[in-house]
Scaffold this motif. Structure first.
Motif, PDB file in Angstrom:
ATOM      1  N   TYR A  27       0.911  -1.261  -0.078  1.00 49.15           N
ATOM      2  CA  TYR A  27       0.029   0.103   0.073  1.00 49.15           C
ATOM      3  C   TYR A  27       0.777   1.347   0.154  1.00 49.15           C
ATOM      4  O   TYR A  27       0.740   2.317  -0.775  1.00 49.15           O
ATOM      5  N   GLY A  30       2.434   1.875  -3.511  1.00 49.58           N
ATOM      6  CA  GLY A  30       1.494   2.248  -4.183  1.00 49.58           C
ATOM      7  C   GLY A  30       1.335   3.983  -4.007  1.00 49.58           C
ATOM      8  O   GLY A  30       1.179   4.651  -4.885  1.00 49.58           O
ATOM      9  N   LYS A  78      -2.332   7.420 -11.653  1.00 54.52           N
ATOM     10  CA  LYS A  78      -2.454   5.985 -10.979  1.00 54.52           C
ATOM     11  C   LYS A  78      -1.012   5.293 -11.044  1.00 54.52           C
ATOM     12  O   LYS A  78      -0.417   5.373 -11.979  1.00 54.52           O
ATOM     13  N   TRP A  83       0.699  -6.608 -11.622  1.00 53.42           N
ATOM     14  CA  TRP A  83      -0.360  -7.442 -10.876  1.00 53.42           C
ATOM     15  C   TRP A  83      -1.643  -6.638 -10.717  1.00 53.42           C
ATOM     16  O   TRP A  83      -2.745  -7.028 -10.750  1.00 53.42           O
ATOM     17  N   ASN A  84      -1.381  -5.292 -11.175  1.00 51.16           N
ATOM     18  CA  ASN A  84      -2.638  -4.399 -11.067  1.00 51.16           C
ATOM     19  C   ASN A  84      -2.745  -3.484 -11.948  1.00 51.16           C
ATOM     20  O   ASN A  84      -3.724  -2.633 -11.982  1.00 51.16           O
ATOM     21  N   GLU A  85      -2.075  -3.688 -13.170  1.00 52.66           N
ATOM     22  CA  GLU A  85      -2.201  -2.711 -14.123  1.00 52.66           C
ATOM     23  C   GLU A  85      -3.730  -2.445 -14.515  1.00 52.66           C
ATOM     24  O   GLU A  85      -4.219  -1.579 -15.002  1.00 52.66           O
ATOM     25  N   THR A  86      -4.285  -3.701 -15.031  1.00 55.63           N
ATOM     26  CA  THR A  86      -5.677  -3.635 -15.674  1.00 55.63           C
ATOM     27  C   THR A  86      -6.949  -2.867 -14.552  1.00 55.63           C
ATOM     28  O   THR A  86      -7.367  -2.076 -15.075  1.00 55.63           O
ATOM     29  N   GLY A  87      -6.827  -3.352 -13.275  1.00 55.75           N
ATOM     30  CA  GLY A  87      -7.797  -2.852 -12.231  1.00 55.75           C
ATOM     31  C   GLY A  87      -7.378  -0.946 -12.152  1.00 55.75           C
ATOM     32  O   GLY A  87      -8.420  -0.408 -12.219  1.00 55.75           O
ATOM     33  N   GLN A  88      -6.188  -0.901 -11.949  1.00 51.79           N
ATOM     34  CA  GLN A  88      -5.591   0.751 -11.937  1.00 51.79           C
ATOM     35  C   GLN A  88      -6.126   1.306 -13.140  1.00 51.79           C
ATOM     36  O   GLN A  88      -6.748   2.403 -12.986  1.00 51.79           O
TER      37      GLN A  88
END
Length: 144
Positions: A27, A30, A78, A83-88
């Protein structure tokens, strides 16, 4: 629209005893990625002879804005990890579309920018953003 830019603290560390996230270190990473990208974009804007802005009271909660002649440019930032590219990017695209819509009710010319921490691995995102009138960008800003 907007007020003087408030530089984001890139050294942020949350109180891990108070943080209610599965992995406070992830977190924090990020948050730092988001803030360093936001500050880098603000420096780029300033380098273009424009004034970076933070939202003023009553504005949508955008990350950064600036006036480019008569156009208000609104940016959402962003952080990205593999692992979080699509969601972000999905989240950021939804946010920036909302901000452009809300600001457009009061200003004739609004442009949306989605600034991500690094170049997305999937090339679909640049075309998808462009199709929806949003510019997708990442550091170093201003490069081809």
């Amino acid at each position: 629209m907007g007020q003087k830019y408030l530089q984001a603290d890139e050294t942020v560390v949350t109180d891990h005893g108070e943080t209610r996230v599965p992995d406070a270190d992830v977190y924090d990473r990020g948050l730092r990625g988001h803030r360093s990208t936001q500050n880098a974009l603000a420096r780029w804007v300033k380098g273009q002879g424009l004034e970076p802005l933070s939202p003023a009271l009553g504005d949508p909660p955008f990350d950064l804005g600036w006036w480019d002649d008569q156009v208000f440019v609104v940016a959402e930032v962003k952080s990205l990890m593999p692992w979080n590219e699509t969601g972000q990017i999905r989240l950021g695209l939804g946010q920036i579309l909302e901000y452009v819509h809300r600001i457009g009710r009061h200003h004739d010319q609004v442009m949306g920018v989605l600034a991500v921490e690094s170049k997305p691995t999937d090339p679909i995102w640049k075309d998808l953003c462009a199709t929806n009138g949003i510019q997708l960008t990442w550091p170093p800003f201003g490069s081809p």
